[in-house]
Write a protein that holds these residues in place. Structure first.
Motif, PDB file in Angstrom:
ATOM      1  N   SER A 130      11.741 -55.175  13.641  1.00  0.00           N
ATOM      2  CA  SER A 130      10.663 -55.140  12.647  1.00  0.00           C
ATOM      3  C   SER A 130      10.120 -53.732  12.501  1.00  0.00           C
ATOM      4  CB  SER A 130       9.530 -56.089  13.035  1.00  0.00           C
ATOM      5  OG  SER A 130       8.861 -55.636  14.189  1.00  0.00           O
ATOM      6  N   THR A 131       9.527 -53.487  11.328  1.00  0.00           N
ATOM      7  CA  THR A 131       8.861 -52.215  11.079  1.00  0.00           C
ATOM      8  C   THR A 131       7.513 -52.497  10.423  1.00  0.00           C
ATOM      9  OG1 THR A 131       9.771 -51.909   8.854  1.00  0.00           O
ATOM     10  CG2 THR A 131      11.060 -51.012  10.683  1.00  0.00           C
ATOM     11  N   THR A 132       6.546 -51.648  10.700  1.00  0.00           N
ATOM     12  CA  THR A 132       5.244 -51.674  10.041  1.00  0.00           C
ATOM     13  C   THR A 132       4.941 -50.245   9.624  1.00  0.00           C
ATOM     14  OG1 THR A 132       4.513 -53.487  11.467  1.00  0.00           O
ATOM     15  CG2 THR A 132       2.808 -52.264  10.278  1.00  0.00           C
ATOM     16  N   THR A 133       4.663 -50.052   8.327  1.00  0.00           N
ATOM     17  CA  THR A 133       4.460 -48.715   7.795  1.00  0.00           C
ATOM     18  C   THR A 133       2.998 -48.490   7.447  1.00  0.00           C
ATOM     19  OG1 THR A 133       6.700 -48.743   6.888  1.00  0.00           O
ATOM     20  CG2 THR A 133       5.191 -47.080   6.011  1.00  0.00           C
ATOM     21  N   HIS A 134       2.454 -47.373   7.914  1.00  0.00           N
ATOM     22  CA  HIS A 134       1.085 -46.961   7.614  1.00  0.00           C
ATOM     23  C   HIS A 134       1.159 -45.607   6.918  1.00  0.00           C
ATOM     24  CE1 HIS A 134      -0.347 -49.988  10.500  1.00  0.00           C
ATOM     25  NE2 HIS A 134       0.653 -49.575  11.273  1.00  0.00           N
ATOM     26  N   PHE A 135       0.715 -45.542   5.667  1.00  0.00           N
ATOM     27  CA  PHE A 135       0.732 -44.270   4.950  1.00  0.00           C
ATOM     28  C   PHE A 135      -0.465 -43.424   5.352  1.00  0.00           C
ATOM     29  CE2 PHE A 135       3.571 -46.787   2.360  1.00  0.00           C
ATOM     30  CZ  PHE A 135       4.599 -45.885   2.149  1.00  0.00           C
ATOM     31  N   VAL A 136      -0.220 -42.136   5.577  1.00  0.00           N
ATOM     32  CA  VAL A 136      -1.275 -41.200   5.944  1.00  0.00           C
ATOM     33  C   VAL A 136      -2.044 -40.844   4.668  1.00  0.00           C
ATOM     34  CG1 VAL A 136      -1.784 -38.900   6.866  1.00  0.00           C
ATOM     35  CG2 VAL A 136       0.049 -40.291   7.879  1.00  0.00           C
ATOM     36  N   MET A 137      -3.348 -41.076   4.691  1.00  0.00           N
ATOM     37  CA  MET A 137      -4.182 -40.795   3.523  1.00  0.00           C
ATOM     38  C   MET A 137      -4.699 -39.359   3.536  1.00  0.00           C
ATOM     39  SD  MET A 137      -3.870 -43.660   2.086  1.00  0.00           S
ATOM     40  CE  MET A 137      -5.023 -43.544   0.756  1.00  0.00           C
ATOM     41  N   ARG A 138      -5.047 -38.877   4.708  1.00  0.00           N
ATOM     42  CA  ARG A 138      -5.552 -37.506   4.837  1.00  0.00           C
ATOM     43  C   ARG A 138      -5.371 -37.048   6.272  1.00  0.00           C
ATOM     44  NH1 ARG A 138     -11.440 -34.974   3.184  1.00  0.00           N
ATOM     45  NH2 ARG A 138     -10.739 -32.823   3.318  1.00  0.00           N
ATOM     46  N   ARG A 139      -5.011 -35.803   6.443  1.00  0.00           N
ATOM     47  CA  ARG A 139      -4.866 -35.203   7.768  1.00  0.00           C
ATOM     48  C   ARG A 139      -6.131 -34.406   8.063  1.00  0.00           C
ATOM     49  NH1 ARG A 139       0.751 -34.984   9.236  1.00  0.00           N
ATOM     50  NH2 ARG A 139       1.986 -35.702   7.494  1.00  0.00           N
ATOM     51  N   TYR A 140      -6.716 -34.652   9.215  1.00  0.00           N
ATOM     52  CA  TYR A 140      -7.913 -33.923   9.622  1.00  0.00           C
ATOM     53  C   TYR A 140      -7.592 -32.861  10.668  1.00  0.00           C
ATOM     54  CZ  TYR A 140     -10.470 -37.520   7.125  1.00  0.00           C
ATOM     55  OH  TYR A 140     -10.940 -38.354   6.140  1.00  0.00           O
ATOM     56  N   LYS A 141      -6.632 -33.175  11.529  1.00  0.00           N
ATOM     57  CA  LYS A 141      -6.237 -32.249  12.588  1.00  0.00           C
ATOM     58  C   LYS A 141      -4.780 -32.529  12.898  1.00  0.00           C
ATOM     59  CE  LYS A 141      -7.607 -30.713  17.188  1.00  0.00           C
ATOM     60  NZ  LYS A 141      -8.571 -30.891  18.287  1.00  0.00           N
ATOM     61  N   GLU A 142      -4.021 -31.451  13.060  1.00  0.00           N
ATOM     62  CA  GLU A 142      -2.613 -31.608  13.377  1.00  0.00           C
ATOM     63  C   GLU A 142      -2.189 -30.506  14.329  1.00  0.00           C
ATOM     64  OE1 GLU A 142       1.330 -33.013  11.090  1.00  0.00           O
ATOM     65  OE2 GLU A 142       0.025 -31.674   9.973  1.00  0.00           O
ATOM     66  N   MET A 143      -1.539 -30.898  15.408  1.00  0.00           N
ATOM     67  CA  MET A 143      -1.063 -29.948  16.413  1.00  0.00           C
ATOM     68  C   MET A 143      -2.172 -28.990  16.832  1.00  0.00           C
ATOM     69  SD  MET A 143       2.768 -29.261  14.887  1.00  0.00           S
ATOM     70  CE  MET A 143       3.099 -27.958  16.048  1.00  0.00           C
ATOM     71  N   ASP A 144      -3.349 -29.531  17.118  1.00  0.00           N
ATOM     72  CA  ASP A 144      -4.520 -28.772  17.572  1.00  0.00           C
ATOM     73  C   ASP A 144      -5.120 -27.856  16.505  1.00  0.00           C
ATOM     74  OD1 ASP A 144      -4.760 -29.870  20.080  1.00  0.00           O
ATOM     75  OD2 ASP A 144      -3.485 -28.371  21.029  1.00  0.00           O
ATOM     76  N   VAL A 145      -4.696 -28.000  15.251  1.00  0.00           N
ATOM     77  CA  VAL A 145      -5.238 -27.180  14.171  1.00  0.00           C
ATOM     78  C   VAL A 145      -6.082 -28.060  13.262  1.00  0.00           C
ATOM     79  CG1 VAL A 145      -4.682 -25.740  12.168  1.00  0.00           C
ATOM     80  CG2 VAL A 145      -3.274 -25.604  14.242  1.00  0.00           C
ATOM     81  N   GLU A 146      -7.352 -27.693  13.080  1.00  0.00           N
ATOM     82  CA  GLU A 146      -8.240 -28.444  12.192  1.00  0.00           C
ATOM     83  C   GLU A 146      -7.894 -28.117  10.746  1.00  0.00           C
ATOM     84  OE1 GLU A 146     -12.358 -27.915  13.162  1.00  0.00           O
ATOM     85  OE2 GLU A 146     -12.017 -28.425  15.267  1.00  0.00           O
ATOM     86  N   LEU A 147      -7.746 -29.153   9.934  1.00  0.00           N
ATOM     87  CA  LEU A 147      -7.379 -28.974   8.540  1.00  0.00           C
ATOM     88  C   LEU A 147      -8.548 -29.224   7.596  1.00  0.00           C
ATOM     89  CD1 LEU A 147      -3.916 -30.778   8.648  1.00  0.00           C
ATOM     90  CD2 LEU A 147      -4.379 -28.327   8.841  1.00  0.00           C
ATOM     91  N   ILE A 148      -9.713 -29.513   8.139  1.00  0.00           N
ATOM     92  CA  ILE A 148     -10.902 -29.774   7.331  1.00  0.00           C
ATOM     93  C   ILE A 148     -11.460 -28.447   6.824  1.00  0.00           C
ATOM     94  CG2 ILE A 148     -13.254 -30.690   7.359  1.00  0.00           C
ATOM     95  CD1 ILE A 148     -11.081 -32.801   7.589  1.00  0.00           C
ATOM     96  N   THR A 149     -11.744 -28.403   5.539  1.00  0.00           N
ATOM     97  CA  THR A 149     -12.258 -27.162   4.950  1.00  0.00           C
ATOM     98  C   THR A 149     -13.653 -27.335   4.372  1.00  0.00           C
ATOM     99  OG1 THR A 149     -11.266 -27.716   2.823  1.00  0.00           O
ATOM    100  CG2 THR A 149      -9.944 -26.374   4.341  1.00  0.00           C
ATOM    101  N   GLY A 150     -14.283 -28.455   4.641  1.00  0.00           N
ATOM    102  CA  GLY A 150     -15.616 -28.703   4.108  1.00  0.00           C
ATOM    103  C   GLY A 150     -15.602 -29.350   2.741  1.00  0.00           C
ATOM    104  N   GLU A 151     -14.398 -29.579   2.185  1.00  0.00           N
ATOM    105  CA  GLU A 151     -14.299 -30.243   0.894  1.00  0.00           C
ATOM    106  C   GLU A 151     -14.602 -31.724   1.073  1.00  0.00           C
ATOM    107  OE1 GLU A 151     -10.317 -29.465  -0.306  1.00  0.00           O
ATOM    108  OE2 GLU A 151     -10.633 -27.305  -0.404  1.00  0.00           O
ATOM    109  N   ASN A 152     -15.320 -32.292   0.118  1.00  0.00           N
ATOM    110  CA  ASN A 152     -15.645 -33.713   0.181  1.00  0.00           C
ATOM    111  C   ASN A 152     -14.429 -34.555  -0.171  1.00  0.00           C
ATOM    112  OD1 ASN A 152     -18.288 -33.340   0.917  1.00  0.00           O
ATOM    113  ND2 ASN A 152     -19.016 -33.266  -1.197  1.00  0.00           N
ATOM    114  N   ASP A 153     -14.303 -35.647   0.507  1.00  0.00           N
ATOM    115  CA  ASP A 153     -13.252 -36.623   0.238  1.00  0.00           C
ATOM    116  C   ASP A 153     -13.948 -37.874  -0.246  1.00  0.00           C
ATOM    117  OD1 ASP A 153     -11.142 -38.354   0.191  1.00  0.00           O
ATOM    118  OD2 ASP A 153     -10.674 -38.221   2.327  1.00  0.00           O
ATOM    119  N   ASP A 154     -13.709 -38.265  -1.492  1.00  0.00           N
ATOM    120  CA  ASP A 154     -14.446 -39.390  -2.049  1.00  0.00           C
ATOM    121  C   ASP A 154     -13.785 -40.749  -1.807  1.00  0.00           C
ATOM    122  OD1 ASP A 154     -12.346 -39.080  -3.757  1.00  0.00           O
ATOM    123  OD2 ASP A 154     -13.561 -38.842  -5.572  1.00  0.00           O
TER     124      ASP A 154
END
Length: 160
Positions: A130-154
């Protein structure tokens, strides 16, 4: 000292041997030799930039796929994991404890591309139950790097 070098390179792979030597209060040639040995011994497997794909005007979708597998005698999960990791669409493969066996991070141009890959390639592998798939909606941090830039996500916001 090797552990400290690895921690620094994991944080920023662009550090030079000179910069690391200054941070560790040692000689540059000592750091360079240690890095070369760590590469030779397979502790450092590669260097990679962390890209914020949302900032680039290119279609990019990723998903986390949970996979259940019937392990084969004497091989365990290795055979299936090795088969899965060969696909270009696959970014990561992890053996997990808990409800499912393998965690696979998949990338594609569209949701349909990823869904088609999961249905036609991953789900049809012998031993996959069996497989269960979860789509990534937004990345906040990846490989210890913060990807948040202060932009609002509605997403999640709604009008009453």
């Amino acid at each position: 000292m090797e552990y400290e070098i690895l921690k620094l390179l994991a944080r920023n792979a662009k550090y030079t041997a000179e910069e690391i030597a200054i941070m560790l209060n040692t000689e540059e040639k000592t750091v360079q030799a240690a890095i070369e040995q760590l590469e030779k011994d397979g502790f450092i497997r590669g260097y990679k930039a962390v890209i914020d794909w949302e900032k680039i005007n290119v279609a990019y979708v990723s998903a986390i796929v949970e996979i259940n597998v019937v392990p084969k005698a004497g091989l365990g999960f290795e055979e299936v994991a090795e088969k899965i990791m060969k696909y270009d669409e696959v970014e990561s493969v992890y053996l997990m404890s808990g409800v499912y066996d393998l965690n696979v991070v998949v990338k594609g141009k569209t949701l349909q591309d990823v869904a088609r890959f999961v249905a036609k390639e991953l789900a049809t592998i012998d031993s996959v139950t069996s497989t269960t798939t979860h789509f990534v909606m937004r990345r906040y941090k990846e490989m210890d790097v913060e990807l948040i830039t202060g932009e609002n996500d509605d997403r999640g916001q709604f009008l009453l």
